[in-house]
Design an enzyme around this catalytic site. Structure first.
Site, short mmCIF file in Angstrom:
data_model
loop_
_atom_site.label_atom_id
_atom_site.label_comp_id
_atom_site.label_asym_id
_atom_site.label_seq_id
_atom_site.Cartn_x
_atom_site.Cartn_y
_atom_site.Cartn_z
N HIS A 57 -3.89 -2.77 -8.75
CA HIS A 57 -2.57 -2.87 -8.68
C HIS A 57 -1.89 -2.10 -9.72
O HIS A 57 -0.69 -1.65 -10.17
CB HIS A 57 -1.80 -4.05 -8.52
CG HIS A 57 -2.30 -4.95 -7.30
ND1 HIS A 57 -2.78 -3.97 -5.55
CD2 HIS A 57 -2.69 -5.69 -7.13
CE1 HIS A 57 -2.94 -5.15 -4.55
NE2 HIS A 57 -3.97 -6.18 -5.47
N HIS A 219 -2.87 -5.15 -0.67
CA HIS A 219 -4.19 -4.82 -0.17
C HIS A 219 -4.95 -4.03 0.85
O HIS A 219 -6.31 -4.63 1.22
CB HIS A 219 -4.39 -6.09 -0.16
CG HIS A 219 -3.90 -6.87 -0.92
ND1 HIS A 219 -2.74 -7.84 -1.30
CD2 HIS A 219 -4.67 -7.17 -3.21
CE1 HIS A 219 -2.30 -8.28 -2.07
NE2 HIS A 219 -3.53 -8.11 -2.91
#
Length: 333
Positions: A57, A219
Site C-alpha cells: 500500500h 486488498h
C-alpha cells in the site's frame, strides 16, 4: 504480469532495505524484527505513534514516518498483517515515556496482532492505546474485516494525529484527536483493474475490459457492485453519494477533499476525479478548504481511485497545516 522483483519471498525485505538506503536522513530501519522508525526516535516526553499493516500500500505506512507524523511503521508481508513481535519492538523503540498510540486499520489480522503487541508492551509498563480506523463506507463487513474497513482516510488520521503529538499533546489528547478525525472522515473507492500479489503471480480478481468494481477494498476485496465502465463524472457521483450521506455532510461544512490513486492510475485522471468531486461539493454548499491528490494508499498496481472527505474545524485545519517531513508528505519545514 512483469514485475521488478527477484525472489517473491524477499520483496518486502529488499524494498525496506532500498527505502532505508534512499531516505537515511529521515528514517532508520530494524531488519530483525522488521520496522521503520524516525531517525530521532524515541523522543523523550513525546507520545509515540505506531502504525503498520500488510505491505503493498506504499507509501502507507513507512512513507509517513518522520517529523509531524508517525514515529514508526511496521510492514507485514504483502497484504498480510505483521506479527506481534515487530509491532512490540517498534512500540519499545519509540517509547519516550509519554505513552504510545497504535493507529490500526480495521482488518482482523491487524487488529488482533496489534492488540497482542499492546498487551505485551503494557506488561512492560508502556501505556499503549489503540485507535481503529474504519473510514470505508462501501461495505459493512468484508473478507478481511468485522465492520467497516480502514482505507485511505488512514493517511489523514496519521498526519493530523502526528501533528498533535508533535506539538506536545499528552496521550489522552492524541487519542482524542485520532478518534475525532476517524469519526469525521468517510471514503469510498473504485477499481478499474485488479492487482497481482508477487507470491501469487496472478490477478487478485477478474474484471472484464468493460467492467469496474464500485466500493473495492485496498486488498482487492469485493465492493458494492460491479458495473459497466462509465464516464469519470458518473463514477465520482456514485462514490460521493454514499460518502456525503453517511456522516452526513451538510451545506456550510468545510472539508478536506482527498483523491487517492490505487497505484496504477495516472495523476491526470486523479485530477479529473477531483474536479468533479469539488463541483458536487460546491453544489451542495460544502466548501473544500484543503486538498490532497495522489497515490498515498495504493494496492500495488491496481488501477482505480478512492475519494475521502474529512469534515474540518479550526483545530483539524491547523493540525493538517502543521509542518511535516516524511517521504510521502512534506511541507512547512
Amino acid at each position: 504480469m512483469k514485475k521488478l522483483i527477484n525472489d517473491p519471498k524477499n520483496v518486502v525485505n529488499e524494498a525496506v532495505a532500498g527505502f532505508e538506503s534512499a531516505h537515511a536522513d529521515i528514517v532508520r530501519v530494524s531488519h530483525d524484527p522488521i520496522f521503520i522508525a524516525r531517525i530521532d526516535a524515541p523522543i523523550q516526553g513525546k507520545v509515540g505513534i505506531v502504525s503498520g499493516g500488510g505491505s503493498g500500500h506504499e507509501p502507507l505506512h513507512g512513507g509517513f514516518v518522520g517529523y509531524g507524523m508517525l514515529d514508526a511503521a511496521v510492514p507485514g508481508p504483502v497484504f498480510t498483517s505483521p506479527t506481534p513481535d515487530p509491532i512490540m519492538a517498534a512500540t519499545q523503540a519509540v517509547n519516550g515515556g509519554a505513552g504510545v498510540l497504535h493507529i490500526v486499520k480495521n482488518y482482523t489480522g491487524d487488529v488482533l496482532n496489534f492488540e497482542t503487541a499492546a498487551d505485551l508492551a503494557s506488561a512492560e509498563g508502556i501505556d499503549v492505546r489503540t485507535v481503529i480506523i474504519n473510514d470505508d463506507v462501501a461495505v459493512k463487513d468484508s473478507l478481511y474485516t468485522a465492520g467497516r474497513r480502514g482505507v485511505a482516510g488512514t493517511v489523514l488520521v496519521e498526519k493530523i494525529t502526528g501533528a498533535a503529538a508533535e506539538r506536545g499533546d499528552d496521550l489522552d489528547g492524541v487519542v482524542a484527536v485520532a478518534e475525532k478525525v476517524n469519526s469525521r472522515v468517510r471514503t469510498m473507492g473504485v477499481a478499474l483493474s485488479p492487482c497481482v500479489v508477487p507470491h501469487a503471480g496472478e490477478p487478485s480478481f477478474v474484471l472484464a475490459d468493460d467492467e469496474i468494481e464500485i466500493g473495492i477494498g485496498i486488498h482487492g476485496e469485493p465492493g458494492r457492485e460491479r458495473i459497466k465502465l462509465q464516464p469519470a463524472d458518473a463514477i465520482v457521483d456514485r462514490l460521493l453519494g454514499p460518502i456525503l450521506e453517511d456522516l452526513p455532510f451538510v451545506s456550510g461544512d468545510e472539508v478536506l477533499l482527498f483523491v487517492n490513486g490505487m497505484g496504477g492510475t495516472p495523476q491526470i485522471e486523479l485530477y479529473i476525479v477531483f474536479r468533479r468531486a469539488a463541483e458536487v461539493l460546491k453544489e451542495r454548499g460544502i466548501t473544500v478548504t484543503r486538498s490532497l491528490v495522489g497515490n498515498y494508499t495504493t494496492s500495488l498496481e491496481m488501477a482505480g481511485a478512492s475519494i475521502s472527505v474529512l469534515k474540518l474545524d479550526d483545530e483539524l485545519t491547523s493540525l493538517w497545516d502543521a509542518p511535516v517531513q516524511t517521504v510521502g508528505l512534506r511541507w512547512g519545514r
